[in-house]
Design a protein around this motif. Structure first.
Motif, mmCIF file in Angstrom:
data_model
loop_
_atom_site.group_PDB
_atom_site.id
_atom_site.type_symbol
_atom_site.label_atom_id
_atom_site.label_comp_id
_atom_site.label_asym_id
_atom_site.label_seq_id
_atom_site.Cartn_x
_atom_site.Cartn_y
_atom_site.Cartn_z
ATOM 1 N N CYS A 1 1.241 -109.490 -0.335
ATOM 2 C CA CYS A 1 0.923 -108.836 -1.586
ATOM 3 C C CYS A 1 -0.087 -107.736 -1.393
ATOM 4 C CB CYS A 1 0.425 -109.803 -2.630
ATOM 5 S SG CYS A 1 -1.153 -110.450 -2.278
ATOM 6 N N ARG B 1 -1.807 -106.692 -5.594
ATOM 7 C CA ARG B 1 -0.954 -105.715 -6.258
ATOM 8 C C ARG B 1 0.323 -106.351 -6.808
ATOM 9 N NH1 ARG B 1 -2.395 -100.474 -5.934
ATOM 10 N NH2 ARG B 1 -3.705 -99.745 -4.221
ATOM 11 N N CYS B 2 0.343 -107.656 -6.920
ATOM 12 C CA CYS B 2 1.516 -108.328 -7.478
ATOM 13 C C CYS B 2 1.646 -107.997 -8.971
ATOM 14 C CB CYS B 2 1.396 -109.840 -7.313
ATOM 15 S SG CYS B 2 1.368 -110.376 -5.597
ATOM 16 N N CYS C 1 -0.363 -115.718 -3.227
ATOM 17 C CA CYS C 1 0.694 -115.151 -4.069
ATOM 18 C C CYS C 1 2.093 -115.604 -3.659
ATOM 19 C CB CYS C 1 0.597 -113.630 -4.052
ATOM 20 S SG CYS C 1 -1.000 -113.054 -4.668
ATOM 21 N N HIS D 1 -5.848 -112.553 -6.493
ATOM 22 C CA HIS D 1 -7.137 -112.401 -5.791
ATOM 23 C C HIS D 1 -7.554 -110.946 -5.951
ATOM 24 C CE1 HIS D 1 -4.659 -110.360 -2.864
ATOM 25 N NE2 HIS D 1 -3.830 -111.371 -2.986
ATOM 26 N N TRP E 1 6.640 -114.163 -10.959
ATOM 27 C CA TRP E 1 5.560 -113.476 -10.236
ATOM 28 C C TRP E 1 6.206 -112.635 -9.149
ATOM 29 C CZ3 TRP E 1 0.087 -115.417 -10.139
ATOM 30 C CH2 TRP E 1 -0.708 -114.775 -9.192
HETATM 31 ZN ZN LIG Z 1 -0.777 -110.807 -4.912
#
Ligand SMILES: [Zn+2]
Length: 310
Positions: free
Chosen positions: A3, A293-294, A264, A289, A252
Motif C-alpha cells: 500500500c 494510500r489505500c 492493509c 497507517h 478496501w
Molecule cells: Zn494501506
C-alpha cells in the motif's frame, strides 16, 4: 499486496471485485453511474483527487518550518556561550546544555507565532478532501447525494482540526530538536556546527532525500492528513445512506508498490463486507497507517437495492 504508490495498480484488481458482475443487469438504470464507479473507486483515482491538496499542504508545511528554523536560530544565539568554542579549542560543556524550560519557552513562542496560517490551511484542505471523498463515494454507489459541509459528520471532523494537527506536528519537531541539542551537548559540537545541523534538519523535513513511496516528513503529513479527510468523506456517504435506511457494502482497495504492508493486505483480501463490520485489521476504513494510500469503495448492499431512491 502493498500500500504505497498506487501508480502500478492494475485495473484488473477492480474488475474482479467479488460479486459485482451478477448485479449489473439489475442495475441497468444506473449504468452511467456505474461507468463513473469504475473510474471513481481506486487508489489511483483517489490519488488524482488528493494530490493537488497534498501539494498545497506541503507548501504550507515548508513555509512554516522555514520560519520556525529562522526564529529558532535567532533565539539560540543567546545560548552560544554554552557550546564548545571552536576557536579556543576549549570545551565549555561544563556549562551544560540549554535548560529545558528555556527551550520549551522559546519553542512555545515560536509555534504560537508561526502555526496560524497552517492551521487555517489544514482546515480548508481537509474540508476539500472530505468533499472529494464524499463525491467519490456517491459515484461509487451511483446515487446523487450532494455534499453538505454543515452535516454534523463534517462539522465534528473539522472542529478544532487544524490547530490540533499543527500542535501535533510541532510536538514532533520539538522531540527532534531536543534530541539534536542533546547530541550537540554530548558530542561537544560548536555553536556554528549546531546551528548548521538545525538548519539542515528543518530543511530535511521537506527535502526528498530517500527513495520510497514516502519521500520526506512533509509528504508523510500531507498524504496522511488529506487521505484521512478523503476517507472520512467516503465514510459520510455510508453513514448518510444508513440514516435513510439504505445499507451498503464496502471493500478496501490496496495500492501497490515495493513496500509490503501487513496492515492493509488482510483488509484488501477480505473483499466486499457489510459497511457496519470491521475489516480483519480491526479498522472500519483506510487509512491503515500514516502514509497509507489505500482507498475504500462502497456499493449499495443487495438487500437495499429494491428501495426506490432518487
Ligand atoms: Zn494501506
Amino acid at each position: 499486496m502493498n500500500c504505497g504508490n498506487p501508480s502500478t495498480v492494475s485495473s484488473s484488481q477492480h474488475k474482479t471485485r467479488p460479486a459485482a458482475a451478477p448485479l449489473l443487469s439489475r442495475l441497468a438504470s444506473l449504468a452511467p453511474a456505474l461507468d463513473a464507479f469504475i473510474e471513481s473507486a481506486s487508489p489511483a483515482s483517489k490519488e488524482h483527487a488528493t494530490r493537488p491538496l497534498e501539494r498545497r499542504l506541503r507548501r504550507g508545511l515548508t513555509t512554516m518550518w522555514a520560519e520556525q528554523s529562522r526564529r529558532l536560530l535567532e533565539h539560540l544565539g543567546v545560548f552560544s556561550w554554552r557550546f564548545v568554542a571552536v576557536e579556543a579549542q576549549r570545551p565549555l560543556v561544563e556549562a551544560g546544555p540549554i535548560p529545558d524550560d528555556a527551550l520549551a519557552r522559546i519553542w512555545q513562542s515560536i509555534t504560537s507565532a508561526t502555526g496560524g496560517p497552517l492551521a487555517s490551511l489544514l482546515n480548508g484542505l481537509a474540508g476539500d478532501g472530505i468533499r472529494r471523498g464524499h463525491n467519490a463515494g456517491t459515484l461509487d454507489v451511483g446515487l446523487s447525494i450532494s455534499f453538505d459541509v454543515d452535516h454534523p459528520l463534517a462539522v465534528d471532523y473539522l472542529s478544532g482540526y487544524g490547530a490540533s494537527r499543527v500542535a501535533g506536528i510541532d510536538r514532533t519537531t520539538m522531540r527532534e530538536l531536543r534530541s539534536l541539542l542533546a547530541q550537540a551537548a554530548g558530542s561537544g559540537w560548536s555553536y556554528d556546527f549546531t546551528a548548521r545541523e538545525i538548519r539542515r534538519r528543518f530543511q530535511g523535513f521537506s527535502n526528498p532525500s530517500v527513495l520510497g513511496h514516502i519521500r520526506d516528513r512533509a509528504e508523510l503529513v500531507a498524504v496522511t492528513e488529506i487521505g484521512e479527510a478523503y476517507e472520512h468523506g467516503q465514510w459520510m456517504v455510508i453513514e448518510r445512506l444508513r440514516e435513510q435506511g439504505i445499507q451498503t457494502d464496502k471493500a478496501w482497495l490496496s495500492a501497490e508498490d515495493a513496500r509490503v504492508c501487513d496492515v492493509c493486505e488482510p483488509a484488501a483480501a477480505a473483499g466486499w463486507i457489510p459497511s457496519g463490520n470491521e475489516f480483519p485489521n480491526g479498522r472500519h476504513r483506510p487509512l491503515g497507517h500514516p502514509g497509507c494510500r489505500c482507498a475504500l469503495t462502497i456499493r449499495v448492499a443487495d438487500q437495499s437495492r429494491v428501495v426506490p431512491v432518487g
